[in-house]
Each structure stands twice: as C-alpha cells, then as structure tokens.
Design a protein around this motif. Structure first.
Motif, PDB file in Angstrom:
ATOM      1  N   ASP A  80      -5.514  -4.795   5.620  1.00 49.02           N
ATOM      2  CA  ASP A  80      -5.255  -4.447   4.440  1.00 49.02           C
ATOM      3  C   ASP A  80      -4.437  -5.751   3.887  1.00 49.02           C
ATOM      4  OD1 ASP A  80      -5.713  -1.773   3.903  1.00 49.02           O
ATOM      5  OD2 ASP A  80      -3.784  -1.153   4.280  1.00 49.02           O
ATOM      6  N   HIS A 111      -5.693   5.478   5.295  1.00 47.60           N
ATOM      7  CA  HIS A 111      -4.477   5.488   6.089  1.00 47.60           C
ATOM      8  C   HIS A 111      -3.999   7.130   5.872  1.00 47.60           C
ATOM      9  CE1 HIS A 111      -3.617   1.291   6.269  1.00 47.60           C
ATOM     10  NE2 HIS A 111      -3.298   1.664   7.480  1.00 47.60           N
ATOM     11  N   GLY A 137       0.945  -1.168  -0.048  1.00 46.70           N
ATOM     12  CA  GLY A 137      -0.145  -0.012   0.063  1.00 46.70           C
ATOM     13  C   GLY A 137       0.807   1.238  -0.112  1.00 46.70           C
ATOM     14  N   GLN A 140       8.804   0.528   7.616  1.00 45.75           N
ATOM     15  CA  GLN A 140       7.709  -0.189   7.910  1.00 45.75           C
ATOM     16  C   GLN A 140       7.945  -1.324   8.690  1.00 45.75           C
ATOM     17  OE1 GLN A 140       4.317   0.961   7.302  1.00 45.75           O
ATOM     18  NE2 GLN A 140       5.695   2.948   6.997  1.00 45.75           N
ATOM     19  N   TYR A 153      -3.591   2.705  13.049  1.00 49.36           N
ATOM     20  CA  TYR A 153      -3.189   2.613  11.975  1.00 49.36           C
ATOM     21  C   TYR A 153      -2.529   1.280  11.522  1.00 49.36           C
ATOM     22  CZ  TYR A 153       0.069   4.376   8.158  1.00 49.36           C
ATOM     23  OH  TYR A 153       0.789   4.489   6.903  1.00 49.36           O
ATOM     24  N   MET A 202      -3.526  -1.620   8.667  1.00 48.86           N
ATOM     25  CA  MET A 202      -2.535  -1.906   7.807  1.00 48.86           C
ATOM     26  C   MET A 202      -2.653  -3.420   7.862  1.00 48.86           C
ATOM     27  SD  MET A 202       1.192  -0.847   7.461  1.00 48.86           S
ATOM     28  CE  MET A 202       2.655  -1.957   6.774  1.00 48.86           C
TER      29      MET A 202
END
Ligand code: TRP
Length: 331
Positions: A138, A47, A11, A153, A131, A135
C-alpha cells in the motif's frame, strides 16, 4: 499534486460510522495534513478480509466511513485522493513481488501477528500472515514518505521500512522508505472508561450521532469510580469524561476541574456540559454529512475518481519495480 512537503498515505479498515476515537486519533490528523502534504487515504477492504467472519457489511461500512471522512474535511478538491484498496489492483501485484523478499520469520515474529493468532486461533489464514506485506505494498506503491498511524501500527511501519531497505539493496533504489507519524492525542477510552473506544465493544460515540444519541451515550459514561455519591469530590485526572473535556471544552476546563474537585458540580452536571459541547462541536459536521448524503452516488463517484488517480501513480511505480526486478516486459 503541488509543492508540498511530501506524500502522506494512510489506510483504515472499513468500519462504518466513525467514532470519537477514530476522529481524535486519525481523522482530525488526516484533515490537518492536507495543508502540508499531498494526501492519499485508502479504505483497506482487502486487509479487512483477513479478520472478518462476516463480509456483508463491507459496502455499507465503506460508504459510511468515507461519508464521515468527507464531511469531516477530507477534500478531493484540495488534491486529496480517497479510494478503495481493492479498486486499484496493482497493490496485489506489488504485494506478490514484495512477498518474495520477505523472510517468513519476520512476519510470524511480529507482535501484531501473535496478537491476531490469540484473537482468532481458528482462522490463522495465509492473508493474516501476509497482512504487513500488503500494508508495505500500500505504502510503497504510492511512494509515500509519511504515514500517519496509531502507535499500535509501529511494528508494521518498521516492517515496511525493513522491506524497503531489503528490496532496494537487492534491486536498486526504487522504493521510498516511509516515516511513521504518530498522533499526540492519548488513547481514547470508551464510555466504559476501561477499554479503548471501539465499535466492536459497543462502547463508542459516533461523530454522526444525533444530539439525542449523544446525550444518551454521554449519560452512560463511567466517571471517577470513587465518586459514588454526588457529595464526594471527584478526581478529573482519572475521569474519562474530563479527558475528553480537554479537547471539547477548552474554555471551561479550569472551571470544570475546580468544580469537580470541590463537588460543586456532580457527574451528571459535568456530562451535561460535555454532551452540549460535543453536540455543538459536531453540528457543522452533521449538516455537511446530511448534505453530502442527499446524493447517494456522491461517495462512490469520489471513490471512482480516487481509484483512477491512485491507479495512475501505481502503474508508474509498478513499471519501475518490475524493471528493477528483471521481469520481462510485455512483447
Ligand atoms: N493496518 C492498518 C490498521 O489496522 C491499516 C492499514 C492498511 C494502513 N494499510 C495501511 C495504515 C497503510 C497505514 C498505511 O490500522
């Protein structure tokens, strides 16, 4: 989707026209992964809402970013799914379910969260805390096993893995534990030669820049700070222009290195070579981009089709998740 090694999901926040840092750190990788994986690439507009003061550019930035992706070689005809996060609502459902197995302490301890709190102390919203849960939703909604992301990340990926293990331990083996796949390219610095290239710092060079824009930006680039005069030999190993030459000028690299160290060329000469090679490298890209932009619906059509295909996978996963959790089915 065919006989591939696995499924990639990644993403990116909608940030508009992409720059060299985005290209070298992510897009180039996204393109290459299509050879070996079924790929799903998502514009994470939800996001983006956690940190944006200003949301009026979300549409435009989504459009410009996806246009860059397509022109760079992300190709739905090869099976790649490109879609907008908020178009596939199932992610918010999975987010809610995952939030119930997420200890709050895991979230508030994350270095990424603490950094955001430092950056925006007046806007520490609920979504910001969650957040990483969004994720994780996702990634797991699509049962991706491979996630190409920057090293920044890594904590989020580790968090996703922990949530998957926890969910599966409680409810049974439904979710897939993903692996991070970090790029090998070193951090790309901006034209200031100091900070990471970023649009918000305005130290970037857009990959869709015109030859004239490229020339202007490249001429502003900071080189070896000790090379204050043309006759002083340079040190390529501390020069940001040289770092980028490594990628864009492979055939001239040894020559540029030697000519810089002996002051046979100055920084202006070196930048001219760089601007020329950069302009050439992205020439086919600029052409494809212009051709794709000729139809203003093209990008949105791709995204609509991407959302349909993503939604089919999402519905399947969510059905399994809800059954595993024990939520009663409809009727
Ligand atoms: N947090 C990521 C970033 O800021 C973006 C992102 C959201 C993402 N969801 C994702 C990346 C899922 C990989 C997989 O870069």
């Amino acid at each position: 989707m065919g006989e591939k090694k696995g499924r990639v999901f990644s993403g990116a926040r909608p940030t508009g026209r992409q720059h060299l840092g985005n290209y070298l750190g992510a897009i180039r990788n996204y393109v290459a992964l299509q050879d070996d994986y079924d790929c799903i690439y998502c514009v994470v507009d939800l996001h983006a809402l956690t940190t944006l003061k200003d949301t009026e550019y979300l549409r435009e930035w989504t459009y410009e970013m996806v246009l860059d992706w397509l022109a760079a070689g992300l190709d739905p005809a090869r099976g790649t799914i490109i879609f907008v996060q908020s178009h596939v609502l199932q992610v918010t459902e999975l987010h809610t379910i995952l939030s119930m197995v997420t200890p709050l302490g895991w979230l508030t301890r994350l270095p990424t969260f603490k950094e955001k709190v430092r950056q925006q102390p007046d806007n520490v919203n609920y979504g910001l805390v969650g957040y990483p849960v969004l994720m994780a939703a996702d990634i797991t909604l699509y049962k991706a096993d491979t996630v190409p992301v920057g090293v920044d990340q890594a904590p989020h990926l580790e968090f996703t893995r922990e949530i998957v293990r926890r969910f599966n331990a409680i409810f049974g083996p439904v979710l897939v534990e993903p692996q991070a796949k970090h790029t090998d390219f070193p951090k790309v610095l901006g034209i200031d030669g100091q900070q990471k290239m970023s649009k918000s710092l305005n130290n970037h060079i857009e990959i869709a820049a015109s030859p004239e824009e490229i020339r202007q930006r490249v001429m502003q680039m900071v080189t070896d700070p000790q090379r204050t005069h043309r006759h002083i030999p340079g040190r390529p190993e501390v020069c940001n222009v040289f770092t980028l030459h490594r990628f864009f000028s492979p055939n001239e690299l040894a020559q540029i290195d030697a000519d810089c160290r002996t002051a046979r060329i100055g920084c202006v000469d070196c930048k001219k070579i760089f601007a020329r090679n950069l302009t050439e490298y992205f020439a086919p890209f600029r052409e494809r981009r212009a051709a794709l932009a000729a139809d203003p619906n093209y990008v949105w059509d791709i995204l609509a089709e991407g959302a349909r295909r993503a939604s089919a996978i999402a519905t399947q996963t969510l059905t399994e998740v809800k059954a595993a959790v024990g939520l009663p089915p409809v009727r």
